[in-house]
Design an enzyme around this catalytic site. Sequence first.
Site, PDB file in Angstrom:
ATOM      1  N   LYS A 220       1.015  -0.914  -0.301  1.00 47.57           N
ATOM      2  CA  LYS A 220      -0.026  -0.212  -0.089  1.00 47.57           C
ATOM      3  C   LYS A 220       0.794   1.537   0.530  1.00 47.57           C
ATOM      4  O   LYS A 220       0.772   2.130  -0.994  1.00 47.57           O
ATOM      5  CB  LYS A 220      -1.053  -0.079   0.835  1.00 47.57           C
ATOM      6  CG  LYS A 220      -1.731   1.763   1.630  1.00 47.57           C
ATOM      7  CD  LYS A 220      -2.215   1.722   2.829  1.00 47.57           C
ATOM      8  CE  LYS A 220      -1.502   1.565   3.894  1.00 47.57           C
ATOM      9  NZ  LYS A 220      -1.889   2.710   3.919  1.00 47.57           N
ATOM     10  N   ASN A 221       1.561   1.340   0.677  1.00 40.96           N
ATOM     11  CA  ASN A 221       3.261   2.350   0.816  1.00 40.96           C
ATOM     12  C   ASN A 221       3.580   2.667  -0.194  1.00 40.96           C
ATOM     13  O   ASN A 221       4.680   3.768  -0.248  1.00 40.96           O
ATOM     14  CB  ASN A 221       3.371   2.228   1.931  1.00 40.96           C
ATOM     15  CG  ASN A 221       2.761   2.489   3.321  1.00 40.96           C
ATOM     16  OD1 ASN A 221       1.643   2.613   2.917  1.00 40.96           O
ATOM     17  ND2 ASN A 221       3.272   2.008   4.655  1.00 40.96           N
TER      18      ASN A 221
ATOM     19  N   CYS B 166      -4.830   7.587   9.049  1.00 40.78           N
ATOM     20  CA  CYS B 166      -5.305   7.926  10.545  1.00 40.78           C
ATOM     21  C   CYS B 166      -4.928   8.150  12.153  1.00 40.78           C
ATOM     22  O   CYS B 166      -3.939   9.250  12.101  1.00 40.78           O
ATOM     23  CB  CYS B 166      -4.271   6.267  10.729  1.00 40.78           C
ATOM     24  SG  CYS B 166      -4.865   4.569  10.325  1.00 40.78           S
TER      25      CYS B 166
ATOM     26  N   ARG C   9       0.439  13.957  12.615  1.00 37.21           N
ATOM     27  CA  ARG C   9       1.950  14.075  11.363  1.00 37.21           C
ATOM     28  C   ARG C   9       2.231  15.104  10.315  1.00 37.21           C
ATOM     29  O   ARG C   9       1.906  15.677   8.781  1.00 37.21           O
ATOM     30  CB  ARG C   9       1.126  13.153  10.636  1.00 37.21           C
ATOM     31  CG  ARG C   9       0.763  11.474  11.569  1.00 37.21           C
ATOM     32  CD  ARG C   9       0.696  10.507  10.808  1.00 37.21           C
ATOM     33  NE  ARG C   9      -0.236  10.132   9.966  1.00 37.21           N
ATOM     34  CZ  ARG C   9      -0.642   9.483   9.179  1.00 37.21           C
ATOM     35  NH1 ARG C   9       0.288   8.459   8.769  1.00 37.21           N
ATOM     36  NH2 ARG C   9      -1.481   9.366   8.940  1.00 37.21           N
TER      37      ARG C   9
ATOM     38  N   ASP D 207       4.800   1.422  11.572  1.00 37.50           N
ATOM     39  CA  ASP D 207       3.314  -0.152  11.667  1.00 37.50           C
ATOM     40  C   ASP D 207       2.878  -1.068  11.606  1.00 37.50           C
ATOM     41  O   ASP D 207       2.455  -1.944  11.750  1.00 37.50           O
ATOM     42  CB  ASP D 207       3.350   0.341  10.086  1.00 37.50           C
ATOM     43  CG  ASP D 207       3.251   1.795   9.212  1.00 37.50           C
ATOM     44  OD1 ASP D 207       2.595   2.945  10.851  1.00 37.50           O
ATOM     45  OD2 ASP D 207       2.983   1.535   8.454  1.00 37.50           O
TER      46      ASP D 207
ATOM     47  N   ARG E   2      -8.717  -0.696   4.906  1.00 39.09           N
ATOM     48  CA  ARG E   2      -7.413   0.174   4.070  1.00 39.09           C
ATOM     49  C   ARG E   2      -6.136  -0.722   3.856  1.00 39.09           C
ATOM     50  O   ARG E   2      -6.145   0.379   2.881  1.00 39.09           O
ATOM     51  CB  ARG E   2      -8.106   1.758   4.954  1.00 39.09           C
ATOM     52  CG  ARG E   2      -9.150   2.627   5.384  1.00 39.09           C
ATOM     53  CD  ARG E   2      -8.180   4.375   5.800  1.00 39.09           C
ATOM     54  NE  ARG E   2      -7.226   4.349   5.948  1.00 39.09           N
ATOM     55  CZ  ARG E   2      -6.285   4.092   6.425  1.00 39.09           C
ATOM     56  NH1 ARG E   2      -6.893   4.741   7.975  1.00 39.09           N
ATOM     57  NH2 ARG E   2      -5.013   5.265   6.000  1.00 39.09           N
TER      58      ARG E   2
END
Length: 415
Positions: A22-23, A116, A121, A304, A395
């Site tokens: 995903k990232n 999230c 951030r 993560d 997600r």
Amino acid sequence: MAKYVIEGGKKLYGKVNIESAKNAVLPIIAGAVLFEEPVIIEKCPKIDDVLNMIKIIESLGVKTYFRNDDLVIDASCLSSSNILEDLSKKLRSSFFLLGSLLSRNKKATVSYPGGCKIGKRPIDIHIESFKSLGVKIVEGEENIECSLEKLSDKNVILKYPSVGATENLILLLAISNVDVKIYNVAKEPEIEDLANFLNSAGAKIYGVGTDVIRIVGVKKLKGISYKPIFDRIEAGTYMIATAITGGEVEISNVNPKKIQALLNKFYNNTCKIGIKDDIITISSEKRLHGFFVETNPYPYFPTDLQAQIAVLGAVSDGYSKIKENVFESRFEYVKELVKMGANVKIKENLLEIKGKKLLGAEVKATDLRGGAALTLAGLVAEGETVVLDVFHIERGYVNFNGKLKNLGANIERVE
């Protein structure tokens, strides 16, 4: 809202294939906006974050469609530089489009990004670095308006190795007329993948994986087909799930070198690890011993996976400690884990855990990784666990409950 209903106590056995990261996929989609020729992202995961990113670029005039599991993106018809607020709020990665839009259209308007709720951030590193390169930025209460007349060739020093800022700068500079060095950059594998994607199309990005990246701008990029790297967080989640529940699982489509920090925790404990090419086999028959984990930017232990390995600590023998150095509010899941009987104490950014048996309970996912962690807790808890608000989990994980079920978990997704 969908929920997971889990009956704990089943060991995991079997095989699981890891999806594209995903990232990695999200910044690559942002990078596809730089192209005037079609781009194909192979094996693109159809998870909510990716689908929302697709909606965002489609709102800008970009054409997309899936051809089986491959995502085709045609940004030749890019017509807008204004990212709609309701879409931007759903996805922090929408902010990656700032660099691409400025590069293509010399202007961009974006809302403050969502994602999230795991702590601050800040985007100040993005903004400061963009300003140093000649981008004019007006920060409003809801939106950030950016414009660009001419890029500066001044080198950039990041005050923190921010993943997002590093990727945004790559996207800003890839098709430009400047030669710029960026110092103190992030080194995550997903950044390397973004650079490989762009370099495959003709970009000139050097030094990725070191402290300094050099970007020599090119006039344009040629359309390509590209397969992103594996999802190291998904792979780590299934490894930790096996260590928590016991059993033996073969995890394929992984690069062991990219998850060395996690593997080191298993090597120094009771798990058995086998590695052959792109397959990792993990087996666990005994409770693990307590351990210490400290999160930091790559190549150190990833934030993560912090919540998932905290659950492992909660059912291991003895005491474990986890120090979170990246996000200050990443312990939101802990109050839910306590409902399951976990013996956990928070002292600022330190989590102290004494291992014990967990009991089934109704808990609520508050973010992506915390929700995954609570699901893993349910797999080992005595009795029934219900995990609410699993949209957070979905997600970032493809068919999470289905893959766990295929490994023998007693888990159902209920609408």
